[in-house]
Enzyme design. Structure first.
Site, short mmCIF file in Angstrom:
data_model
loop_
_atom_site.label_atom_id
_atom_site.label_comp_id
_atom_site.label_asym_id
_atom_site.label_seq_id
_atom_site.Cartn_x
_atom_site.Cartn_y
_atom_site.Cartn_z
N ARG A 46 6.99 19.68 48.35
CA ARG A 46 5.36 19.27 48.02
C ARG A 46 4.95 19.20 49.25
O ARG A 46 3.58 19.36 49.32
CB ARG A 46 5.54 17.86 47.18
CG ARG A 46 4.07 17.52 46.91
CD ARG A 46 3.72 16.62 46.17
NE ARG A 46 4.85 15.59 45.86
CZ ARG A 46 5.19 14.57 46.32
NH1 ARG A 46 4.71 14.58 47.63
NH2 ARG A 46 6.21 13.69 46.20
N TYR A 99 -18.95 29.58 38.30
CA TYR A 99 -17.90 29.71 37.41
C TYR A 99 -17.67 28.76 36.37
O TYR A 99 -17.86 27.57 36.71
CB TYR A 99 -16.72 29.83 38.24
CG TYR A 99 -15.25 30.09 37.55
CD1 TYR A 99 -15.13 31.33 37.07
CD2 TYR A 99 -14.44 29.02 37.65
CE1 TYR A 99 -13.94 31.45 36.37
CE2 TYR A 99 -13.37 29.13 37.04
CZ TYR A 99 -13.05 30.22 36.25
OH TYR A 99 -11.67 30.40 35.51
N ASP A 171 -17.41 29.47 47.38
CA ASP A 171 -16.33 29.97 46.58
C ASP A 171 -16.21 31.63 46.86
O ASP A 171 -17.31 32.34 46.39
CB ASP A 171 -16.58 29.71 45.22
CG ASP A 171 -15.53 30.33 44.16
OD1 ASP A 171 -14.76 31.39 44.53
OD2 ASP A 171 -15.20 29.84 42.86
N LYS A 196 -6.87 36.17 41.85
CA LYS A 196 -7.55 37.38 41.63
C LYS A 196 -7.26 38.31 42.82
O LYS A 196 -6.21 38.71 42.78
CB LYS A 196 -9.27 37.03 41.79
CG LYS A 196 -9.68 35.77 40.90
CD LYS A 196 -9.40 35.74 39.38
CE LYS A 196 -9.49 34.84 38.47
NZ LYS A 196 -10.72 33.76 38.78
C1 LIG Z 1 -11.02 32.36 38.43
C2 LIG Z 1 -12.23 31.83 39.30
C3 LIG Z 1 -11.67 30.55 39.54
C4 LIG Z 1 -10.64 29.51 39.03
O1 LIG Z 1 -9.55 29.84 39.64
P1 LIG Z 1 -7.86 29.83 38.90
O2 LIG Z 1 -7.18 30.29 39.79
O3 LIG Z 1 -8.20 30.63 37.53
O4 LIG Z 1 -7.94 28.15 38.71
C5 LIG Z 1 -12.75 29.90 40.59
N1 LIG Z 1 -14.10 30.63 40.97
C6 LIG Z 1 -14.09 31.72 40.39
C7 LIG Z 1 -15.26 32.56 41.09
C8 LIG Z 1 -13.08 32.49 39.82
O5 LIG Z 1 -13.18 33.91 39.32
#
Ligand SMILES: *Cc1c(COP(=O)(O)O)cnc(C)c1O
Length: 393
Positions: A46, A99, A171, A196
């Site tokens: 962890r 988001y 982000d 992603k």
């Molecule tokens: C999918 C997404 C998130 C959240 O991420 P997870 O891995 O699903 O928790 C945050 N910001 C954007 C722009 C996203 O597309």
């Protein structure tokens, strides 16, 4: 060194003990100690793990950061940033079309703790300036946004925020470090949904936080261990594998996105196309300034009933109906009913997230096949759900 080279070489030497070209997977929870407290740098996974540490080093290099911390999901990464910096009475500014998961986390978890959350149009510098106060601790930018691909000016917002003593978080999930480096533009923190493009194969959930200033990063690192929302070593290993082809993949995603945007723009049934690479996109100039490519996502509104749109997105042969993005297989979504369904209907309407909006995440299929799959569906909008038109040869 170029990005593609760094993605393969940075922090990725052959394994010193065996010569293995690829970093081993340290799938272990704990580590033997030579004497109480005397370790080889690792005591419990962890807190730290060699596979995770290597991934963090590679990510920090690619984002031009100094440090990276990875988490069990993008939202866990975001949670750590919000928890690290917000105290009751503080304010945070976020994009109105942030988001949906970020919106839920801030408005349902942090706002009830006494955080003043202000959702503004961050493409409008005057609106950001007007929302900034002495209590603003964080300014959150997502650019391009999901799903309408609004573009916000990272350097200009950072200058405004820093003038008020606020930190800037970006982000960078949609752009990836291949096309956009927010830390180099002055931002303090970058967050990613690694799920992603970075991991890139739709086979894991993971997040990351990056920073340049150790003082800014330290509370995030502390929470990674203290709250413990860490990814497994295996998922870190898979991300290391995915990152090696990141540049190649996102260039192809972006080329295909452009092809789709052009085909959609020319189609009479399409009312509007959202792609920052189109000169008609309101964020095109800012995107050209701060990005080296326009990304792999395209959205569009079409002229048809909500049912026709639902039917269209459900019956493509190559675009699979599903949430998420950035994998090798093309995905299609109707955000109002899927990714953004957690946003109340009135708020969705105010944001222009209509039932007619369709979001595309082209995969690594041949662009001709993806264009054909879409155009066929637009040409024959009344095909019943599940009915598949034969492929025209
Ligand atoms: C999918 C997404 C998130 C959240 O991420 P997870 O891995 O699903 O928790 C945050 N910001 C954007 C722009 C996203 O597309």
């Amino acid at each position: 060194m170029h990005f593609a080279t760094r993605a393969i070489h940075a922090s990725q030497p052959s394994d010193p003990s065996t010569g293995a070209l690829v970093a081993p997977l340290f799938q272990t929870s704990t580590f033997e100690q030579e004497a109480p407290g005397l370790t080889k740098g690792f005591d419990y996974s962890r807190t730290n793990n060699p596979t995770r540490q290597r991934l963090e080093a590679v990510l920090a290099d690619l984002e031009e950061g100094r440090d990276a911390a990875v988490f069990a999901s993008g939202l866990a990464a975001e949670h750590a940033v919000l928890q690290a910096f917000l105290r009751p009475g503080d304010a945070i500014i976020l994009p109105a079309d942030v988001y949906g998961g970020t919106w839920r986390l801030v408005s349902r978890v942090f706002a009830p703790l006494g955080i003043d959350a202000r959702f503004v149009d961050t493409t409008d510098l005057a609106a950001v300036g007007a929302a900034l106060t002495a209590r603003t601790r964080l300014v959150w930018i997502e650019t391009p946004t999901n799903p309408r691909l609004h573009v916000s000016d990272i350097a200009a917002i950072t200058a405004l925020a820093h003038g008020h003593g606020a930190l800037v978080v970006v982000d960078n999930t949609f752009a990836t470090p291949v096309f956009q480096r927010p830390l180099a533009l002055g931002a303090d923190l970058v967050v990613h949904s690694v799920t992603k493009y970075l991991a890139g194969h739709s086979d894991l959930i993971q997040g990351a936080v990056l920073a340049r200033d150790p003082a800014v990063f330290e509370p995030v690192r502390f929470l990674q261990n203290a709250a413990g929302a860490v990814p497994s070593p295996f998922d870190c290993w898979l991300t290391l594998r995915g990152l090696k082809t990141l540049e190649l993949r996102v260039q192809r995603h972006a080329d295909t996105a452009r092809r789709l945007a052009d085909a959609l723009s020319a189609h009479p049934r399409v009312a509007r196309v959202y792609y920052p690479g189109l000169p008609s996109h309101p964020g095109h100039d800012v995107a050209r300034r701060q990005m080296s490519g326009f990304g792999g996502m395209v959205s569009f509104e079409w002229q048809g009933s909500a049912e026709q749109v639902a039917d269209f997105v459900s019956s493509r042969r190559l675009f699979t109906l599903g949430e998420s993005l950035g994998g090798v297989k093309a995905l299609i979504a109707q955000p109002a009913r899927m990714t953004h369904a957690s946003i109340p209907a009135e708020r969705r309407a105010a944001l222009g997230l209509t039932d007619a909006l369709v979001r595309l995440s082209p995969g690594l299929e041949h662009p001709d096949d993806l264009v054909q799959d879409l155009v066929e569906g637009l040409d024959a909008p009344c095909a019943g759900r599940g009915r598949i038109a034969p492929l025209a040869v």
